[in-house]
Design an enzyme around this catalytic site. Structure first.
Site, PDB file in Angstrom:
ATOM      1  N   PRO A  45     -44.565  43.011  32.940  1.00  0.00           N
ATOM      2  CA  PRO A  45     -45.502  42.452  33.917  1.00  0.00           C
ATOM      3  C   PRO A  45     -44.935  42.595  35.329  1.00  0.00           C
ATOM      4  CG  PRO A  45     -44.361  40.697  32.717  1.00  0.00           C
ATOM      5  CD  PRO A  45     -43.962  41.979  32.081  1.00  0.00           C
TER       6      PRO A  45
ATOM      7  N   CYS B   5     -40.268  33.629  36.560  1.00  0.00           N
ATOM      8  CA  CYS B   5     -40.426  33.944  37.984  1.00  0.00           C
ATOM      9  C   CYS B   5     -39.706  32.907  38.852  1.00  0.00           C
ATOM     10  CB  CYS B   5     -41.913  33.994  38.355  1.00  0.00           C
ATOM     11  SG  CYS B   5     -42.135  34.405  40.091  1.00  0.00           S
TER      12      CYS B   5
ATOM     13  N   HIS C 216     -35.437  38.412  29.982  1.00  0.00           N
ATOM     14  CA  HIS C 216     -34.898  39.092  31.160  1.00  0.00           C
ATOM     15  C   HIS C 216     -33.459  38.586  31.307  1.00  0.00           C
ATOM     16  CE1 HIS C 216     -35.103  39.694  35.830  1.00  0.00           C
ATOM     17  NE2 HIS C 216     -34.181  40.429  35.240  1.00  0.00           N
TER      18      HIS C 216
ATOM     19  N   GLY D 215     -34.509  43.980  31.869  1.00  0.00           N
ATOM     20  CA  GLY D 215     -33.549  43.834  32.971  1.00  0.00           C
ATOM     21  C   GLY D 215     -32.670  45.055  33.155  1.00  0.00           C
ATOM     22  N   GLY D 216     -32.951  46.122  32.419  1.00  0.00           N
ATOM     23  CA  GLY D 216     -32.038  47.272  32.430  1.00  0.00           C
ATOM     24  C   GLY D 216     -32.386  48.380  33.414  1.00  0.00           C
TER      25      GLY D 216
ATOM     26  N   ALA E 117     -39.551  47.321  33.877  1.00  0.00           N
ATOM     27  CA  ALA E 117     -40.316  47.017  35.087  1.00  0.00           C
ATOM     28  C   ALA E 117     -40.045  48.092  36.142  1.00  0.00           C
ATOM     29  CB  ALA E 117     -39.975  45.623  35.601  1.00  0.00           C
TER      30      ALA E 117
HETATM   31  C1  FNR Z   1     -41.567  41.695  38.675  1.00  0.00           C
HETATM   32  N1  FNR Z   1     -41.270  40.828  37.609  1.00  0.00           N
HETATM   33  C2  FNR Z   1     -42.259  40.035  37.080  1.00  0.00           C
HETATM   34  N2  FNR Z   1     -42.019  39.313  35.952  1.00  0.00           N
HETATM   35  C3  FNR Z   1     -43.008  38.613  35.344  1.00  0.00           C
HETATM   36  O1  FNR Z   1     -42.780  37.989  34.310  1.00  0.00           O
HETATM   37  N3  FNR Z   1     -44.263  38.602  35.895  1.00  0.00           N
HETATM   38  C4  FNR Z   1     -44.568  39.284  37.035  1.00  0.00           C
HETATM   39  O2  FNR Z   1     -45.725  39.294  37.477  1.00  0.00           O
HETATM   40  C5  FNR Z   1     -43.532  39.994  37.682  1.00  0.00           C
HETATM   41  N4  FNR Z   1     -43.749  40.684  38.842  1.00  0.00           N
HETATM   42  C6  FNR Z   1     -42.844  41.601  39.297  1.00  0.00           C
HETATM   43  C7  FNR Z   1     -43.176  42.467  40.343  1.00  0.00           C
HETATM   44  C8  FNR Z   1     -42.290  43.447  40.727  1.00  0.00           C
HETATM   45  C9  FNR Z   1     -42.695  44.409  41.806  1.00  0.00           C
HETATM   46  C10 FNR Z   1     -41.046  43.557  40.086  1.00  0.00           C
HETATM   47  C11 FNR Z   1     -40.059  44.626  40.500  1.00  0.00           C
HETATM   48  C12 FNR Z   1     -40.688  42.682  39.094  1.00  0.00           C
HETATM   49  C13 FNR Z   1     -39.971  40.914  36.932  1.00  0.00           C
HETATM   50  C14 FNR Z   1     -39.973  42.075  35.942  1.00  0.00           C
HETATM   51  O3  FNR Z   1     -40.960  41.932  34.955  1.00  0.00           O
HETATM   52  C15 FNR Z   1     -38.616  42.217  35.255  1.00  0.00           C
HETATM   53  O4  FNR Z   1     -38.326  41.044  34.573  1.00  0.00           O
HETATM   54  C16 FNR Z   1     -37.495  42.522  36.231  1.00  0.00           C
HETATM   55  O5  FNR Z   1     -37.879  43.462  37.209  1.00  0.00           O
HETATM   56  C17 FNR Z   1     -36.289  43.074  35.478  1.00  0.00           C
HETATM   57  O6  FNR Z   1     -36.650  44.215  34.723  1.00  0.00           O
HETATM   58  P1  FNR Z   1     -36.257  45.712  35.192  1.00  0.00           P
HETATM   59  O7  FNR Z   1     -36.855  45.915  36.547  1.00  0.00           O
HETATM   60  O8  FNR Z   1     -34.766  45.750  35.282  1.00  0.00           O
HETATM   61  O9  FNR Z   1     -36.799  46.606  34.152  1.00  0.00           O
END
Ligand code: FNR
Length: 482
Positions: A15, A113, A180, A212-213, A239
């Site tokens: 998300p 969040c 995460h 988170g990777g 993400a």
């Molecule tokens: C997020 N993340 C996030 N998480 C969630 O639970 N709901 C959301 O709406 C959002 N929105 C969001 C927007 C943007 C632009 C980013 C970069 C991230 C967090 C995301 O889902 C994830 O948990 C973290 O980015 C870590 O994962 P990655 O990026 O390491 O794959």
């Protein structure tokens, strides 16, 4: 259960606010994602939305009272899309889940969040310190909807506390937990704690989705497996890696970014995505190239046409517009209206439509047409029964005509509009002109005809009166007043 979305051994689009709208989700599916999460949508906003089947785009839209589309989805992703909500209230969470239940594959609650707008309302990461609330929300959802329910958490400072929380979550009956691997105080640049995710994965028997990777571990499809193994998890959720290049889901390796952006824009045009949202996503893909010539044109674009021009997709823009316009036109034509979908709700014939005032000429309404029609048919005057619901004070009206009932399944912001919507349903169900502008025999032309008919009825009435035929006068309904 058969047909339910499984979270075991999957790779998901995580998300992401603003990023996880329909074009990005469809693109991620094209490239091989098994499951796609929508951006987090706040329960408070979603409960005010009404569900609209958008016949032109062939989507289902959840539309706010100010006409903004909060969530748009389509049949293609129905079995793959997870609806993520921000909530701190079990009842409201359930109302939202039920609102979208028919159109999505699963419901997820955001518990990670760390942003103030989320936590100050007790949502997102604030829930991590209120396990009773977590339990109440998830139990309510699991018991109240037929879909799988999941949640997405961050880790707690202590590994034991993280495991204890995950076990408590598992007991609510959720289908999976996304973890995460960062503390709520940690920033996206900090290293992910694969060991915490691993401890949770070993402690529960439902699938754990490692997250988170993106920054340091996952650059291409092969890295997804390595990250999964490092976390001993069943599944992985991406993400940022997907935001930067959604073709990261491709087994055969990522595609050149320009091709990916072009495909993204095609979906954005096809599904009439808001230009500012598309622009935001394209800028995320451009990353360090956002100051390039292309990047500058994208940043300067104010609408879909200008975005298309930046990518040399002028023709695609024109073709898509023409296709959508042709569909709009077909939907306006009487041939299509005969095919309007009428569904029975008990003994009430229903259609999903809203009353669009601007489609009718001034001083002409569907209620007037229905009244006039009933008068000619010599049936009783239509009667309207209107109800108002508590959650958003919206109205829904049922009209009875000739002992049959008609209503729109969509709720209206006023009693007047609700009555008009039910009149439209009745007119369309019976194939009677409803007086819309552009309608064959519609609008002003119908009004003139109604006035002419009234004049000639008046003539006849006078004649009958003079003939002493006073009895039949009782059948003349009052003149138009709807
Ligand atoms: C997020 N993340 C996030 N998480 C969630 O639970 N709901 C959301 O709406 C959002 N929105 C969001 C927007 C943007 C632009 C980013 C970069 C991230 C967090 C995301 O889902 C994830 O948990 C973290 O980015 C870590 O994962 P990655 O990026 O390491 O794959």
């Amino acid at each position: 259960m058969a047909g339910r979305l499984s979270f075991a051994n999957i790779t998901a689009l995580a998300p992401m606010v603003r990023v996880g709208t329909l074009p990005m989700r469809l693109l991620a599916l094209d490239y091989g994602a098994d499951v796609v999460y929508c951006e987090e949508l706040i329960d408070m906003k979603m409960v005010q939305c009404h569900r609209v089947e958008n016949e032109v785009l062939q989507t289902v839209d959840f539309v706010a009272p100010d006409e903004r589309v909060m969530f748009r989805t389509c049949a293609r992703e129905k079995r793959k899309v997870v609806f993520q909500m921000g909530t701190a209230d079990p009842e409201r969470a359930l109302s939202v889940a039920r609102l979208v239940e028919k159109d999505v594959a699963a419901i997820d609650v955001n518990m990670g969040c760390p942003k103030e707008y989320s936590t100050k309302g007790g949502m997102g990461a604030a829930l991590l310190s209120d396990p009773d609330k977590i339990e109440a929300i998830l139990t309510k959802l699991v018991g109240g909807v037929s879909l799988p329910v999941t949640c997405k958490i961050r880790i707690l400072p202590s590994l034991d506390d993280t495991v204890t929380l995950a076990r408590r979550i598992e007991k609510t009956g959720v289908a999976a937990i996304a973890v995460h691997g960062r503390l709520k105080e940690e920033r996206p640049r900090h290293p992910v704690h694969c060991d915490y995710i691993g401890a949770v994965a070993r402690a529960v028997s439902i699938p754990v989705i490692a997250n988170g990777g993106s920054l340091d571990l996952v650059k291409c499809h092969d890295d997804i497996r390595a990250f999964k193994e490092a976390c001993a998890a069943s599944s992985v959720m991406l993400a940022r890696a997907a935001m930067w290049n959604p073709s990261v889901f491709r087994r055969a390796g990522p595609l050149p970014l320009h091709d990916v952006m072009t495909q993204y824009l095609k979906y954005a045009l096809r599904y009439d995505n808001h230009a500012f949202n598309s622009k935001y996503c394209l800028c995320q893909m451009l990353r360090d190239k956002v100051e390039s010539l292309l990047g500058k044109r994208v940043q300067a674009a104010q609408n879909n046409r200008e975005l298309s021009e930046a990518y040399g997709l002028d023709d695609v823009f024109e073709e898509t517009q023409a296709e959508l316009e042709a569909r709009r036109h077909a939907l306006r034509s009487p041939e299509w209206r005969r095919g309007d979908v009428v569904a029975m709700d008990g003994d009430v014939a229903t259609m999903a439509l809203k009353f669009q005032r601007r489609q009718y000429p001034p001083q002409l309404t569907p209620k007037m047409f229905l009244l006039e029609w009933s008068r000619r048919q010599k049936t009783a005057q239509p009667t309207y029964h209107t109800v108002q619901r508590a959650q958003d004070r919206a109205f829904q009206s049922t009209v009875t005509v000739d002992r049959k009932k008609y209503r729109s399944s969509l709720w209206e912001k006023s009693k007047k509009f609700a009555e008009q919507a039910s009149a439209v349903v009745c007119l369309r169900a019976l194939g009677i002109p409803e007086g819309r502008e552009g309608e064959e025999n519609g609008g002003r032309q119908q009004k003139r005809k109604m006035e002419d008919d009234r004049d000639s009825d008046e003539e006849k009435r006078k004649k009958r009166m003079s003939d002493g035929d006073r009895e039949s006068d009782k059948n003349v309904e009052p003149t138009l007043h709807a």
